[in-house]
Design a protein around this motif. Sequence first.
Motif, PDB file in Angstrom:
ATOM      1  N   TRP A  20     -35.841  59.594 116.205  1.00  0.00           N
ATOM      2  CA  TRP A  20     -35.762  60.709 117.161  1.00  0.00           C
ATOM      3  C   TRP A  20     -35.211  61.978 116.548  1.00  0.00           C
ATOM      4  CZ3 TRP A  20     -34.273  55.754 119.153  1.00  0.00           C
ATOM      5  CH2 TRP A  20     -35.218  55.208 120.027  1.00  0.00           C
ATOM      6  N   ARG A  21     -34.811  61.909 115.279  1.00  0.00           N
ATOM      7  CA  ARG A  21     -34.281  63.070 114.582  1.00  0.00           C
ATOM      8  C   ARG A  21     -33.119  63.719 115.326  1.00  0.00           C
ATOM      9  NH1 ARG A  21     -36.423  64.006 110.213  1.00  0.00           N
ATOM     10  NH2 ARG A  21     -35.567  66.072 110.032  1.00  0.00           N
ATOM     11  N   ILE A  22     -32.241  62.873 115.875  1.00  0.00           N
ATOM     12  CA  ILE A  22     -31.037  63.390 116.522  1.00  0.00           C
ATOM     13  C   ILE A  22     -29.973  63.562 115.449  1.00  0.00           C
ATOM     14  CG2 ILE A  22     -29.208  62.824 118.175  1.00  0.00           C
ATOM     15  CD1 ILE A  22     -31.353  61.404 119.822  1.00  0.00           C
ATOM     16  N   LYS A  23     -29.617  64.801 115.182  1.00  0.00           N
ATOM     17  CA  LYS A  23     -28.734  65.065 114.044  1.00  0.00           C
ATOM     18  C   LYS A  23     -27.362  64.425 114.221  1.00  0.00           C
ATOM     19  CE  LYS A  23     -30.760  69.201 112.185  1.00  0.00           C
ATOM     20  NZ  LYS A  23     -30.657  70.639 112.016  1.00  0.00           N
ATOM     21  N   LEU A  24     -26.926  64.328 115.462  1.00  0.00           N
ATOM     22  CA  LEU A  24     -25.610  63.752 115.712  1.00  0.00           C
ATOM     23  C   LEU A  24     -25.537  62.337 115.148  1.00  0.00           C
ATOM     24  CD1 LEU A  24     -22.873  64.116 117.103  1.00  0.00           C
ATOM     25  CD2 LEU A  24     -23.869  63.057 119.116  1.00  0.00           C
ATOM     26  N   ALA A  25     -26.651  61.596 115.284  1.00  0.00           N
ATOM     27  CA  ALA A  25     -26.668  60.224 114.770  1.00  0.00           C
ATOM     28  C   ALA A  25     -26.370  60.223 113.279  1.00  0.00           C
ATOM     29  CB  ALA A  25     -28.017  59.579 115.049  1.00  0.00           C
ATOM     30  N   ASP A  26     -26.944  61.194 112.577  1.00  0.00           N
ATOM     31  CA  ASP A  26     -26.695  61.234 111.138  1.00  0.00           C
ATOM     32  C   ASP A  26     -25.255  61.622 110.838  1.00  0.00           C
ATOM     33  OD1 ASP A  26     -27.422  61.236 108.336  1.00  0.00           O
ATOM     34  OD2 ASP A  26     -27.075  63.389 108.497  1.00  0.00           O
ATOM     35  N   MET A  27     -24.714  62.534 111.659  1.00  0.00           N
ATOM     36  CA  MET A  27     -23.309  62.901 111.428  1.00  0.00           C
ATOM     37  C   MET A  27     -22.426  61.671 111.576  1.00  0.00           C
ATOM     38  SD  MET A  27     -22.980  66.485 113.430  1.00  0.00           S
ATOM     39  CE  MET A  27     -24.275  67.698 113.431  1.00  0.00           C
ATOM     40  N   VAL A  28     -22.708  60.864 112.593  1.00  0.00           N
ATOM     41  CA  VAL A  28     -21.910  59.651 112.802  1.00  0.00           C
ATOM     42  C   VAL A  28     -22.076  58.717 111.607  1.00  0.00           C
ATOM     43  CG1 VAL A  28     -21.643  57.610 114.249  1.00  0.00           C
ATOM     44  CG2 VAL A  28     -21.983  59.839 115.304  1.00  0.00           C
ATOM     45  N   ALA A  29     -23.328  58.552 111.144  1.00  0.00           N
ATOM     46  CA  ALA A  29     -23.569  57.667 109.999  1.00  0.00           C
ATOM     47  C   ALA A  29     -22.822  58.175 108.765  1.00  0.00           C
ATOM     48  CB  ALA A  29     -25.066  57.577 109.707  1.00  0.00           C
ATOM     49  N   THR A  30     -22.824  59.485 108.567  1.00  0.00           N
ATOM     50  CA  THR A  30     -22.118  60.070 107.419  1.00  0.00           C
ATOM     51  C   THR A  30     -20.638  59.739 107.462  1.00  0.00           C
ATOM     52  OG1 THR A  30     -23.610  61.930 107.721  1.00  0.00           O
ATOM     53  CG2 THR A  30     -21.833  62.228 106.155  1.00  0.00           C
ATOM     54  N   VAL A  31     -20.094  59.784 108.671  1.00  0.00           N
ATOM     55  CA  VAL A  31     -18.662  59.565 108.836  1.00  0.00           C
ATOM     56  C   VAL A  31     -18.317  58.084 108.684  1.00  0.00           C
ATOM     57  CG1 VAL A  31     -16.920  59.547 110.627  1.00  0.00           C
ATOM     58  CG2 VAL A  31     -18.227  61.617 110.206  1.00  0.00           C
ATOM     59  N   ILE A  32     -19.218  57.215 109.177  1.00  0.00           N
ATOM     60  CA  ILE A  32     -18.922  55.778 109.145  1.00  0.00           C
ATOM     61  C   ILE A  32     -18.938  55.240 107.712  1.00  0.00           C
ATOM     62  CG2 ILE A  32     -19.698  53.498 109.860  1.00  0.00           C
ATOM     63  CD1 ILE A  32     -20.773  54.625 112.349  1.00  0.00           C
ATOM     64  N   ALA A  33     -19.850  55.759 106.878  1.00  0.00           N
ATOM     65  CA  ALA A  33     -20.064  55.147 105.562  1.00  0.00           C
ATOM     66  C   ALA A  33     -18.772  55.005 104.743  1.00  0.00           C
ATOM     67  CB  ALA A  33     -21.127  55.920 104.796  1.00  0.00           C
ATOM     68  N   LEU A  80     -19.880  45.894  99.420  1.00  0.00           N
ATOM     69  CA  LEU A  80     -19.235  47.117  98.927  1.00  0.00           C
ATOM     70  C   LEU A  80     -20.219  47.926  98.081  1.00  0.00           C
ATOM     71  CD1 LEU A  80     -16.630  48.793  98.630  1.00  0.00           C
ATOM     72  CD2 LEU A  80     -16.133  47.482  96.589  1.00  0.00           C
ATOM     73  N   PHE A  81     -20.999  47.227  97.234  1.00  0.00           N
ATOM     74  CA  PHE A  81     -21.992  47.935  96.417  1.00  0.00           C
ATOM     75  C   PHE A  81     -23.043  48.594  97.298  1.00  0.00           C
ATOM     76  CE2 PHE A  81     -20.719  44.726  93.067  1.00  0.00           C
ATOM     77  CZ  PHE A  81     -19.980  45.650  92.348  1.00  0.00           C
ATOM     78  N   LEU A  82     -23.426  47.901  98.380  1.00  0.00           N
ATOM     79  CA  LEU A  82     -24.413  48.495  99.287  1.00  0.00           C
ATOM     80  C   LEU A  82     -23.875  49.791  99.889  1.00  0.00           C
ATOM     81  CD1 LEU A  82     -25.837  45.385 101.177  1.00  0.00           C
ATOM     82  CD2 LEU A  82     -26.925  46.712  99.389  1.00  0.00           C
ATOM     83  N   TYR A  83     -22.610  49.750 100.318  1.00  0.00           N
ATOM     84  CA  TYR A  83     -21.994  50.964 100.870  1.00  0.00           C
ATOM     85  C   TYR A  83     -21.998  52.078  99.825  1.00  0.00           C
ATOM     86  CZ  TYR A  83     -19.994  49.397 105.328  1.00  0.00           C
ATOM     87  OH  TYR A  83     -19.814  48.995 106.617  1.00  0.00           O
ATOM     88  N   LEU A  84     -21.578  51.731  98.606  1.00  0.00           N
ATOM     89  CA  LEU A  84     -21.493  52.749  97.557  1.00  0.00           C
ATOM     90  C   LEU A  84     -22.872  53.337  97.281  1.00  0.00           C
ATOM     91  CD1 LEU A  84     -18.950  51.153  95.053  1.00  0.00           C
ATOM     92  CD2 LEU A  84     -18.557  52.869  96.825  1.00  0.00           C
TER      93      LEU A  84
END
Lengths: 243, 232, 210
Positions: free
Chosen positions: A84-97, A136-140
């Motif tokens: 859906w290209r909802i930018k907020l979702a990406d912001m959340v993903a960026t923060v969670i990583a 951990l490697f996947l996260y990195l």
Amino acid sequence: MWDVVHRLGSPRTFYTIAGRWQPWLWALAALLLGTGSVWALLFAPADYQQGDSFRILYVHVPAAILAQSCFVLMAVAGAIFLVWRIKLADMVATVIAPFGAAMTGVALFSGSVWGVPTWGTWWVWDARLTSMLIQLFLYLGVIALRGAFASRDGGARAASLLTLVGVINIPIIKYSVDWWNTLHQPATFTLTQRPAMPAEMWLPLAVMVLGFYAYFVALTLTRTRSEILRREGRKRWVLELGS
Amino acid sequence: MQPRTSVAGLGPALLATLRRDLTVALRRRGDLVNPPAFFALVITLFPLGISPVPEQLAAIAPGLLWVAALLATQLSLDALFRSDHEDGSLEQLLLAPQPLAALVLAKVAVHWLLTGLPLALMAPLLGLLLSLPSGSYGVLAASLALGSATLGLIGAIGAALTVGLARGSVLLSLLVLPLTIPVLIFGSGAVQAAAMGGDVAPALAMLGAQLALALMLAPWAIAGALRISIHG
Amino acid sequence: MTFRLEARGLACERDDRWLFRDLDLGVGPGDVVRIEGPNGSGKTSLLKLLAGQLPLQAGELHWNGVSLRRARPAFLANLLYLGHAPGIKPALNALENLAWYQALHGESGSHRARLAALEVLGLAGFEEVPAAQLSAGQQRRIALARLTLSPRLLWILDEPFTAIDRQGVAALEDALWNHAAAGGAVLLTTHHELHARGALTRVDLSKAGD
């Protein structure tokens, strides 16, 4: 229904609502973690086999659970962003990583410290710890891939796709690591698998898990709000906040 | 001139892509030698680094052979889409009125044919150097043939994600290697089982299942990754 | 039967800056559209958006009235896009390169047609030389041979005159106008001054952003 999704998906709405919830969640996290820690450290009975060292469980298990749910949440956010290209979702993903990576690190470290009294060594290729290490490697990888792109949108989409690939792979990795583990060390003593934990032991654990989750939600709200400010810094509504 | 409403011929497009990639690879024969040479070289290092005692080597041979083969396939993955990206033909591939997932599958197939399969075929020879117990040579080749196809499919996702990045090759390893662990586990597990005279069927079946799953899902992921990363 | 590519409200954001937004554009039979603007104004991005290569950040694209998302195969079947890089494989010769592109579009094509197309572009005698040994201009000419070899209604050309000598430029210009006159459409960016021989639509991106 769609209206609600899109309205919540607007960074501005999220910023306001999250701002209202934020203090309550922090308070809840402090309360749960405080109660849980005191209960776990002072009142829960010691383990008949491991003594007091088993109390590391109260950090290790919540961290490990959170590390896994963070990856799943990141994948959900990534899918929402890709579809859906909802930018907020990406912001959340960026923060969670980074948080998920940190929790994986905490789980690994606490597991390794726990290993000293239990196995007499800092590291054992235990199935759970090995899976954690791979995770951990996947996260990195996800974090590194996002950073490697020059354009934010490209990095966001690439990281989302990699997270989805990763989340499909995690169960396969877990299964194969378990298979490998039983093949090489049949019937070893694993850290957290015990027949039955009495209520005095698992109740504080449940409180700690909830506390970790509350902490996670509170931190994510706070950090997503600053991510919104960082990304939308040039939009008019943000500029009006400052005046 | 009339608008074309349909496009015929996914078959010819696939065939042409297979032929094109094969021709390009065979004209640059020097690059084809690299993965097998790397594989052989790494295997040579182990007796020097560990010990030349046959019993010791035999015990760890299945794992060594599999890890070295995995790294050798990894080495060649970076080039999978990179040259196409540089000369612009990857962009054209994405604009072809054909399902991209099918076209990339053809490219991965050529890659397997020219790296995975040769590695699988030469592995028994290197097994000999490591005193791999007799009776496990066939399983070694079979497990590598199966597993390297999965490795190629998974690796292609990483190659596609990093194709637009200037220095993607180190990142590529970080992205792909963790995802290849299940293949490694069951691949070397099969060889170990064979070496100890155990049942190899479960591990080989798992390798087959992984390949089937990768064949179903990876082409879509590769196609999606290319669309994302080609424009940086 | 006619065709039309319709763009409404397109926008392109790069690092929190709008390169352009609320851009409307329609292309149909006979149109030659030139996208203009200084370097970095988003010309290439616009062409890629119009070719369906980049995800839309805003607005919509329609091919013959159907959203491009759904009409993608039909759209791609009528599109010929030439980007910055000519898309010519150095290890293959001109004929092999062209044959792959034809097969990719589901055409078998004939050897003779390919030879003829190359000859028109002045590549006679270079058909079987690996493209790696050809100059940048010659490689681009191979790519341009696709224009005559695989007739497509819509041409999207990103700087097609790059690396081409004066005669080649004149010939390509002829080809563009002839294509429009025959009912095709051309969308292009170029720093080269086009000699208008028909209706030339200009889209200026220099003032389209913020």
